[in-house]
Design an enzyme around this catalytic site. Structure first.
Site, short mmCIF file in Angstrom:
data_model
loop_
_atom_site.label_atom_id
_atom_site.label_comp_id
_atom_site.label_asym_id
_atom_site.label_seq_id
_atom_site.Cartn_x
_atom_site.Cartn_y
_atom_site.Cartn_z
N THR A 47 0.83 -1.21 0.00
CA THR A 47 0.00 0.00 0.00
C THR A 47 0.87 1.25 0.00
O THR A 47 0.60 2.21 -0.74
CB THR A 47 -0.93 0.01 1.23
OG1 THR A 47 -1.82 -1.11 1.15
CG2 THR A 47 -1.75 1.29 1.29
N GLU A 118 -6.69 5.96 -15.55
CA GLU A 118 -5.63 4.98 -15.75
C GLU A 118 -6.09 3.92 -16.74
O GLU A 118 -7.27 3.89 -17.14
CB GLU A 118 -5.23 4.35 -14.41
CG GLU A 118 -4.59 5.34 -13.44
CD GLU A 118 -4.15 4.71 -12.14
OE1 GLU A 118 -4.56 3.57 -11.86
OE2 GLU A 118 -3.41 5.37 -11.39
N HIS A 242 3.63 -5.29 -14.06
CA HIS A 242 3.46 -3.87 -14.33
C HIS A 242 4.34 -3.50 -15.52
O HIS A 242 5.52 -3.85 -15.56
CB HIS A 242 3.84 -3.02 -13.11
CG HIS A 242 3.34 -1.62 -13.19
ND1 HIS A 242 3.87 -0.69 -14.06
CD2 HIS A 242 2.33 -1.00 -12.54
CE1 HIS A 242 3.21 0.45 -13.93
NE2 HIS A 242 2.28 0.30 -13.02
N ARG A 288 -3.05 -3.50 -18.54
CA ARG A 288 -1.65 -3.76 -18.27
C ARG A 288 -1.10 -5.01 -18.94
O ARG A 288 0.06 -5.05 -19.34
CB ARG A 288 -1.44 -3.86 -16.75
CG ARG A 288 -1.53 -2.52 -16.05
CD ARG A 288 -1.42 -2.68 -14.56
NE ARG A 288 -1.40 -1.37 -13.90
CZ ARG A 288 -1.37 -1.22 -12.58
NH1 ARG A 288 -1.38 -2.27 -11.78
NH2 ARG A 288 -1.34 -0.01 -12.05
N HIS A 349 4.14 -7.64 -10.48
CA HIS A 349 3.53 -6.54 -9.73
C HIS A 349 2.38 -6.93 -8.82
O HIS A 349 2.29 -6.43 -7.70
CB HIS A 349 3.03 -5.49 -10.74
CG HIS A 349 2.49 -4.25 -10.12
ND1 HIS A 349 3.23 -3.45 -9.27
CD2 HIS A 349 1.27 -3.65 -10.22
CE1 HIS A 349 2.50 -2.42 -8.87
NE2 HIS A 349 1.30 -2.52 -9.42
N ARG A 384 -6.16 -7.61 -13.24
CA ARG A 384 -6.58 -6.51 -12.36
C ARG A 384 -6.57 -5.19 -13.10
O ARG A 384 -5.60 -4.84 -13.77
CB ARG A 384 -5.62 -6.42 -11.17
CG ARG A 384 -5.90 -5.26 -10.23
CD ARG A 384 -4.83 -5.16 -9.16
NE ARG A 384 -3.59 -4.63 -9.69
CZ ARG A 384 -3.12 -3.42 -9.46
NH1 ARG A 384 -3.81 -2.58 -8.71
NH2 ARG A 384 -1.97 -3.03 -9.94
#
Length: 544
Positions: A47, A118, A242, A288, A349, A384
């Site tokens: 986080t 994003e 990532h 991604r 990631h 994700r």
């Protein structure tokens, strides 16, 4: 000699100090006696390092349905609708929770929350604190947690294994979590923590890979402990890489936020070409998995070490306003992002799979919860979507708190459990064995179970991992535990899960791409691993 430290009794044990664990701790009533275990400092969690933000529907031009649809598209249709609905509907309450805790998010000119966009999102719906959102959230929640008198904090404690009723008594036909054994790294003593409720919020397992954006704590501890205790695990083949991790000899695991592409940065080859336009009509704003595979393809095709991320076409004032932290850090490394392109490579990631849970974060084991990256809620599916993960932490952390409160029984009696027994082990003679196995495991995972896979590579990986697993088990049984040994034991088990799940999926979908099965299957299913000690009578969860 045996360790006879008296057990410590609590109402709730929380393993992990990231957004998921802290939101649970702060959402529980103050009369609950809570133990919060962190295997490093409280802020040493994924986080803290999140640069992006929290996805939530806050703008009038946006809608719950659009956020729902975007998530399903990014997840390659493998998301579970109930989990997606619960999460996106929880956006406003999650933002309210964070604001109530005092998190200072970036505001726009009208003093409203500034929203950015994003990859995968059709609207601007990402609230952020400049480009250091995770740091703002983590430090604020940690400060609030330290101020709570009902929360006892145990830093530098690494959980070893869960204590279950079946482990205490083989005559017990039921099975529930009773607590956990944890190593105090400073004293090298193992402590016994007991509680009617235990929550695993330990993060993911991306330290299984040689190159990762994750902090050192991401060794799959919660996933491994839950599986050993009898909980099912799902979709471990979906590991998100990532696309843009800084490629620099003096920078380790430094992530270049996806928000930079959201604000207009281009990916370029050494000759200046914007190559993403050849792979997806969304270019740099594609999900991604598509961006990471495109970069991986170009690096291998051209025999180069990295590609470039370029935002120099934006004004200096724009860059400094949106990316002050990134600008300052890279300037220390000799890169001025207002003038220079940034060398980037993909890195492991995020763990999209994990311990299977229901809408309350309950696992298969009574009294045991899993939250955040440790869990499989069904939200992410095969991939994700950016900034959904922090949202998931808060939605499910608060949901777990409500359920624990509803299940709390004041008449609960802590059972007697055996202390951690060290009478049959000795001090390790050569820790180089751990280092060698650690390096070999991560090399194997990177080379054979990376962004692009084949059946042959997976078979080779499984063969070597099984050998390493046996070597590590022998070492674990003979010597005193250490942090490195505990993490290695967990990583090799989680790595085996990743490989076995990948071998089960005979298609390419989302983050799992195999040259042997390049097409998507018509069948939509999750990959479930069932431990030998799983109890058949346990109610099924997440089985739409």
């Amino acid at each position: 000699m045996p360790n006879f430290i008296n057990p410590q009794h609590f109402d709730v044990i929380i393993v992990g100090s990231g957004g998921a664990g802290l939101s649970l701790a702060l959402s529980l009533p103050e009369h609950f006696n809570i133990a919060l275990l962190a295997k490093s400092h409280l802020t040493d969690a994924s986080t803290y390092y999140a640069q992006g933000g929290v996805a939530a529907v806050l703008d009038k031009s946006d809608s719950i349905q659009q956020h729902f649809d975007d998530t399903l598209i990014a997840g390659a249709s493998l998301c579970e609708s109930q989990a997606v609905q619960q999460t996106v509907e929880g956006g406003q309450s999650s933002v309210d929770f964070l604001l109530d805790q005092g998190v200072q998010f970036t505001l726009d000119q009208d003093q409203n929350l500034h929203l950015t966009r994003e990859g995968g999102h059709s609207q601007r719906r990402i609230i952020h604190a400049a480009d250091a959102t995770g740091k703002a959230i983590s430090t604020t929640l940690v400060e609030k947690t330290r101020a709570k008198k009902n929360i006892q904090i145990f830093e530098n404690y690494i959980a070893i294994d869960l204590i279950t009723s079946q482990k205490v008594s083989t005559l017990d036909q039921s099975n529930r979590a009773l607590g956990a054994y944890a190593l105090d790294e400073k004293t090298e003593q193992v402590h016994t923590f007991l509680a009617p409720f235990t929550a695993l919020a330990c993060g993911g397992a991306m330290k299984a890979y040689l190159y990762t954006s994750n902090p050192d704590i991401a060794t799959g501890d919660g996933i491994a402990m839950a599986y050993r205790a009898g909980c099912r695990v799902a979709n471990m083949e979906f590991n998100q890489f990532h696309p843009t991790c800084l490629y620099h000899p003096k920078a380790r695991s430094f992530l270049i936020t996806e928000a930079m592409r959201g604000e207009g940065a281009y990916l370029r080859l050494p000759d200046g070409e914007r190559f993403m336009l050849r792979f997806d009509e969304r270019a740099e704003l594609a999900p991604r998995d598509i961006v990471a595979r495109a970069i991986d393809f170009e690096i291998k095709r051209l025999g180069i070490r990295h590609v470039w991320l370029d935002i120099t076409h934006k004004s200096e004032s724009f860059i400094l306003e949106h990316f002050p932290t990134l600008h300052a850090h890279l300037l220390e490394l000799g890169i001025d992002i207002t003038k220079d392109m940034i060398p980037v490579v993909p890195a492991a990631h995020y763990t999209c799979g994990g311990v299977m849970v229901n809408e309350h974060s309950q696992t298969d084991l009574a009294g045991l919860y899993a939250i955040g990256e440790t869990s499989y809620t069904g939200l992410h599916g095969a991939n994700r979507m950016a900034s959904n993960s922090l949202l998931e932490c808060f939605v499910y952390g608060m949901s777990a708190a409500e359920h624990i409160q509803s299940q709390y029984d004041t008449s609960y009696i802590h059972p007697e459990v055996p202390a951690w027994d060290t009478s049959q082990v000795t001090n390790a003679d050569e820790d180089v064995v751990i280092l060698q196995n650690w390096d070999e495991l991560r090399q194997t995972m990177w080379n054979y179970v990376g962004i692009v896979r084949t059946t042959k590579r997976l078979e080779r990986a499984l063969h070597r991992i099984e050998m390493l697993k046996n070597e590590i088990a022998e070492y674990y049984n003979d010597y005193h535990v250490s942090k490195n040994l505990i993490e290695l034991r967990n990583l090799v088990l989680v790595s085996e899960m990743i490989v076995r799940c990948a071998m089960e999926r005979k298609e390419s979908r989302g983050l799992h791409y195999t040259l042997d099965y390049p097409e998507q299957s018509n069948e939509l299913r999750k990959t479930i691993l069932i431990p030998r000690n799983f109890r058949v009578e346990t109610p099924l969860i997440n089985d739409e």
